[in-house]
Design an enzyme around this catalytic site. Structure first.
Site, PDB file in Angstrom:
ATOM      1  N   GLU A 241       0.752  -1.213  -0.049  1.00 19.71           N
ATOM      2  CA  GLU A 241       0.134  -0.073  -0.044  1.00 19.71           C
ATOM      3  C   GLU A 241       1.193   1.329  -0.131  1.00 19.71           C
ATOM      4  O   GLU A 241       1.670   1.588   0.962  1.00 19.71           O
ATOM      5  CB  GLU A 241      -0.870  -0.010   1.415  1.00 19.71           C
ATOM      6  N   LEU A 242       0.976   2.038  -1.037  1.00 19.99           N
ATOM      7  CA  LEU A 242       2.181   2.883  -1.396  1.00 19.99           C
ATOM      8  C   LEU A 242       1.682   4.457  -1.492  1.00 19.99           C
ATOM      9  O   LEU A 242       0.422   4.539  -1.117  1.00 19.99           O
ATOM     10  CB  LEU A 242       2.913   2.293  -2.457  1.00 19.99           C
ATOM     11  N   CYS A 275      -2.107   9.107   2.785  1.00 19.42           N
ATOM     12  CA  CYS A 275      -2.130   8.513   1.470  1.00 19.42           C
ATOM     13  C   CYS A 275      -3.040   9.027   0.730  1.00 19.42           C
ATOM     14  O   CYS A 275      -2.789   9.258  -0.527  1.00 19.42           O
ATOM     15  CB  CYS A 275      -1.956   7.055   1.601  1.00 19.42           C
TER      16      CYS A 275
HETATM   17  P1  NAD Z   1       8.614   4.833   4.415  1.00 23.30           P
HETATM   18  O1  NAD Z   1       8.601   3.931   3.128  1.00 23.30           O
HETATM   19  O2  NAD Z   1       9.885   5.734   4.477  1.00 23.30           O
HETATM   20  O3  NAD Z   1       8.741   3.770   5.583  1.00 23.30           O
HETATM   21  C1  NAD Z   1       7.601   2.730   5.742  1.00 23.30           C
HETATM   22  C2  NAD Z   1       8.316   1.556   6.741  1.00 23.30           C
HETATM   23  O4  NAD Z   1       9.370   1.053   6.054  1.00 23.30           O
HETATM   24  C3  NAD Z   1       9.010   2.151   7.905  1.00 23.30           C
HETATM   25  O5  NAD Z   1       8.425   1.235   8.855  1.00 23.30           O
HETATM   26  C4  NAD Z   1      10.379   2.192   7.506  1.00 23.30           C
HETATM   27  O6  NAD Z   1      11.260   1.695   8.778  1.00 23.30           O
HETATM   28  C5  NAD Z   1      10.398   0.834   6.622  1.00 23.30           C
HETATM   29  N1  NAD Z   1      11.792   0.663   5.776  1.00 23.30           N
HETATM   30  C6  NAD Z   1      12.666   1.296   5.628  1.00 23.30           C
HETATM   31  N2  NAD Z   1      13.472   0.883   4.851  1.00 23.30           N
HETATM   32  C7  NAD Z   1      12.961  -0.364   4.591  1.00 23.30           C
HETATM   33  C8  NAD Z   1      13.467  -1.378   3.591  1.00 23.30           C
HETATM   34  N3  NAD Z   1      14.671  -1.173   2.777  1.00 23.30           N
HETATM   35  N4  NAD Z   1      12.807  -2.670   3.637  1.00 23.30           N
HETATM   36  C9  NAD Z   1      11.459  -2.595   4.268  1.00 23.30           C
HETATM   37  N5  NAD Z   1      11.307  -1.762   5.146  1.00 23.30           N
HETATM   38  C10 NAD Z   1      11.745  -0.595   5.258  1.00 23.30           C
HETATM   39  O7  NAD Z   1       7.555   5.525   4.455  1.00 23.30           O
HETATM   40  P2  NAD Z   1       6.729   6.567   5.679  1.00 23.30           P
HETATM   41  O8  NAD Z   1       7.528   8.025   5.168  1.00 23.30           O
HETATM   42  O9  NAD Z   1       6.785   6.150   6.657  1.00 23.30           O
HETATM   43  O10 NAD Z   1       5.194   6.711   5.286  1.00 23.30           O
HETATM   44  C11 NAD Z   1       4.879   7.552   4.168  1.00 23.30           C
HETATM   45  C12 NAD Z   1       4.408   7.046   2.960  1.00 23.30           C
HETATM   46  O11 NAD Z   1       3.492   5.800   3.195  1.00 23.30           O
HETATM   47  C13 NAD Z   1       3.702   8.032   2.034  1.00 23.30           C
HETATM   48  O12 NAD Z   1       4.178   7.806   0.661  1.00 23.30           O
HETATM   49  C14 NAD Z   1       2.267   7.574   2.101  1.00 23.30           C
HETATM   50  O13 NAD Z   1       1.546   7.754   1.024  1.00 23.30           O
HETATM   51  C15 NAD Z   1       2.506   6.159   2.317  1.00 23.30           C
HETATM   52  N6  NAD Z   1       1.221   5.464   2.757  1.00 23.30           N
HETATM   53  C16 NAD Z   1       0.405   4.797   2.078  1.00 23.30           C
HETATM   54  C17 NAD Z   1      -0.863   4.090   2.551  1.00 23.30           C
HETATM   55  C18 NAD Z   1      -1.699   3.340   1.552  1.00 23.30           C
HETATM   56  O14 NAD Z   1      -2.607   2.651   2.113  1.00 23.30           O
HETATM   57  N7  NAD Z   1      -1.447   3.274   0.588  1.00 23.30           N
HETATM   58  C19 NAD Z   1      -1.219   4.542   3.687  1.00 23.30           C
HETATM   59  C20 NAD Z   1      -0.365   5.261   4.690  1.00 23.30           C
HETATM   60  C21 NAD Z   1       0.867   5.837   4.082  1.00 23.30           C
END
Ligand code: NAD
Length: 506
Positions: A241-242, A275
């Site tokens: 979910e991105l 998001c």
């Molecule tokens: P992020 O991608 O920076 O981090 C998300 C998670 O991934 C964190 O727990 C982080 O520690 C972990 N992570 C970091 N490096 C990793 C790796 N190499 N492999 C696996 N996991 C790793 O995102 P963020 O800044 O925490 O959140 C904001 C983003 O999330 C925005 O782009 C937003 O649109 C998206 N988001 C999407 C939804 C949805 O339902 N589509 C919902 C909420 C947030």
């Protein structure tokens, strides 16, 4: 003034600061990445019994957890505000949403997990009973972002727990505290050892992927790609979910006040860190001036601040604020105008003033990259076709909204938009419709959450069990039969199977 956390050490213990005030919100004890395997092994052992006890028994535990959430709402929201700098208005939405999701899952989980019987496809297999069982993947790794530390940590975990999986949750390193409280709540509700929280950043997240049987990831598109690559090397299924850049289209026959209220809430809710927030608006030229005036009026009435009585709070960090700042500054340098805000707020905290941008176009990052801040760029268009073309001109495809008094027309526009969900005369509301799937197209994701029973079954493997109704006629193709009998049987089967193609081909 900087109030957000300096680079954490990710070893031992660190303090977590409130990004609105710089006050200490709490302490986090980081997990050593090498300990994740042992934690997953413990979950795997406990999961067997969790699966065997059946959906009805698991529903009782989930119900007690829902009640615990309701009873402890104030404490959870206080911690949520302390670690995110949210306003209480925004923080107050997370626990109720989670309880509503739990309530729905409790209702449908028995049906979701019931085996399905299927009729045999060939007449000669009618001696068999065919059943499809849904068997949980033992350990589901949930990797969560920081923007909704309660809802995003658990809204998917609930479906996995309902399915009989164990859950290994890694919250964002920026918001580690609420997840610990939720884990205490699971224990207080009598939940068995099938839910564990590990704390850390990339290394711990990678260990979660390496030790899980399914990965449920919510976060940015860039990280999602890395998750997919790592999971692929283990042939591990995943759901991503991105990010998004959700467009809103305002037609000339829209209720302009309604559209303006929706645009402002949809863009500023949670300081724009949602998001599915409204990230860009396309307005038909006939109502453009009226819409912009209504939006500015609404934005000027907003009160920014963390905690009680404010509309929306601080951004999560200075780094997040810098993205909003860059998008606004670059747009203004290229000819856009900020009708409100446009800059970091004076005083402490990662606050960015709510910003309405006009005279924008797709050469600007504010219209093409995810901002994730309290900004609302608005673009004038001369036709609905132009609005649709621009809305689809994005690498993202999470969701969108269309405003028109003619609902049939709005639905027709919706079906020309390339994204996972469209809200007509509303924003974000599809998220509350848990019977429908929520998933992104293009780089906004793979797979979906929710979707009724699918939101539970996605965490399962299907196991087909074929059992006899009667043993008469079984083994007709075994070697101990005469070769003549086998030839007769194959001839008969072929004739029977050809009957339909012969009828259909006429
Ligand atoms: P992020 O991608 O920076 O981090 C998300 C998670 O991934 C964190 O727990 C982080 O520690 C972990 N992570 C970091 N490096 C990793 C790796 N190499 N492999 C696996 N996991 C790793 O995102 P963020 O800044 O925490 O959140 C904001 C983003 O999330 C925005 O782009 C937003 O649109 C998206 N988001 C999407 C939804 C949805 O339902 N589509 C919902 C909420 C947030």
């Amino acid at each position: 003034m900087t109030t957000t956390n300096p680079a954490p050490t990710f070893s031992g213990t660190d303090t977590v600061l409130n990004p609105a005030s710089g006050e200490v919100a709490g302490e986090v004890h980081w997990t050593d990445a090498s300990d994740v395997q042992g934690i997953a092994t413990g979950l795997r052992a406990a999961q067997r019994e969790w699966e065997r006890r059946g959906a009805k028994s698991r529903a009782k535990v989930l119900s007690r957890f829902a009640i615990w959430l309701g009873d402890n709402r104030d404490e959870i929201e206080k911690l949520l505000i302390a670690e995110t700098g949210k306003s209480s208005t925004d923080a107050a939405q997370e626990v109720p949403l989670l309880i509503m999701i739990l309530s729905y899952v409790i209702k449908v989980m028995d049906e979701a997990m019931a085996p399905e019987t299927r009729p045999a496809s060939l007449p000669m297999m009618r001696i068999k009973k065919v059943a499809i069982h849904f068997r949980p993947r033992p350990v589901v790794g949930v990797i969560a972002p920081w923007n909704y530390p309660v809802a995003n940590a658990l809204m998917d975990a609930i479906g996995a727990l309902a399915a009989g999986c164990a859950v290994l949750l890694k919250p964002s390193e920026q918001t580690p505290l609420t997840a610990e409280l939720l884990s205490q709540g699971w224990k207080a509700a009598g939940g068995p050892d099938v839910f564990a929280v590990v704390q850390g950043a990339r290394e711990v997240a990678e260990a979660v992927i390496d030790n899980s049987d399914y990965v449920q990831f919510t976060g940015s598109t860039g990280t999602g790609r890395k998750v997919a690559e790592r999971a692929a090397s283990r042939l591990l299924p995943y759901s991503l979910e991105l990010g998004g850049k959700d467009p809103m289209i305002v037609c000339e026959d829209a209720d302009i006040d309604l559209a303006a209220h929706a645009a402002v809430w949809g863009a500023m809710f949670n300081a724009g860190q949602t998001c599915v927030s409204v990230e860009r608006v396309y307005v038909l030229d006939a109502v453009y001036d009226k819409f912009v005036a209504a939006v500015v009026r609404d934005v000027e009435a907003l009160e920014m601040g963390s905690g009680e009585g404010k509309h929306f709070g601080s951004l999560i960090s200075d780094a997040q604020l810098a993205i909003a700042e860059r998008h606004v500054n670059e747009a203004v340098a290229a000819g856009a105008r900020a009708l409100t805000g446009g800059k970091r707020a004076a005083g402490p905290g990662a606050f960015f003033e709510p910003t309405v941008l006009v005279d924008v176009d797709h050469s600007m990052a504010c219209m093409t990259e995810e901002t994730f801040g309290p900004t609302l760029p608005i673009m004038k268009v001369s036709s609905v076709d132009e609005a649709i073309r621009l809305a689809n001109d994005s690498v993202y495809g999470l969701s969108a909204s269309v405003f028109s008094r003619d609902v049939a027309r709005a639905k027709d526009i919706a079906l020309q938009l390339d994204c996972g969900a469209v809200n007509v005369n509303d924003v974000i509301s599809n998220l509350m419709c848990t019977t429908a799937p929520m998933g992104g197209w293009k780089t906004s994701g793979i797979g979906a959450r929710f979707g009724g029973v699918d939101g539970i079954r996605k965490f399962c493997r299907q196991e087909t069990v074929v059992a006899p109704r009667t043993n008469v006629g079984a083994g007709g193709n075994y070697y101990h039969n005469s070769l003549k009998a086998l030839a007769r049987m194959n001839g008969l089967m072929t004739r029977m199977a050809l009957a339909r193609p012969r009828r259909t081909a006429k």
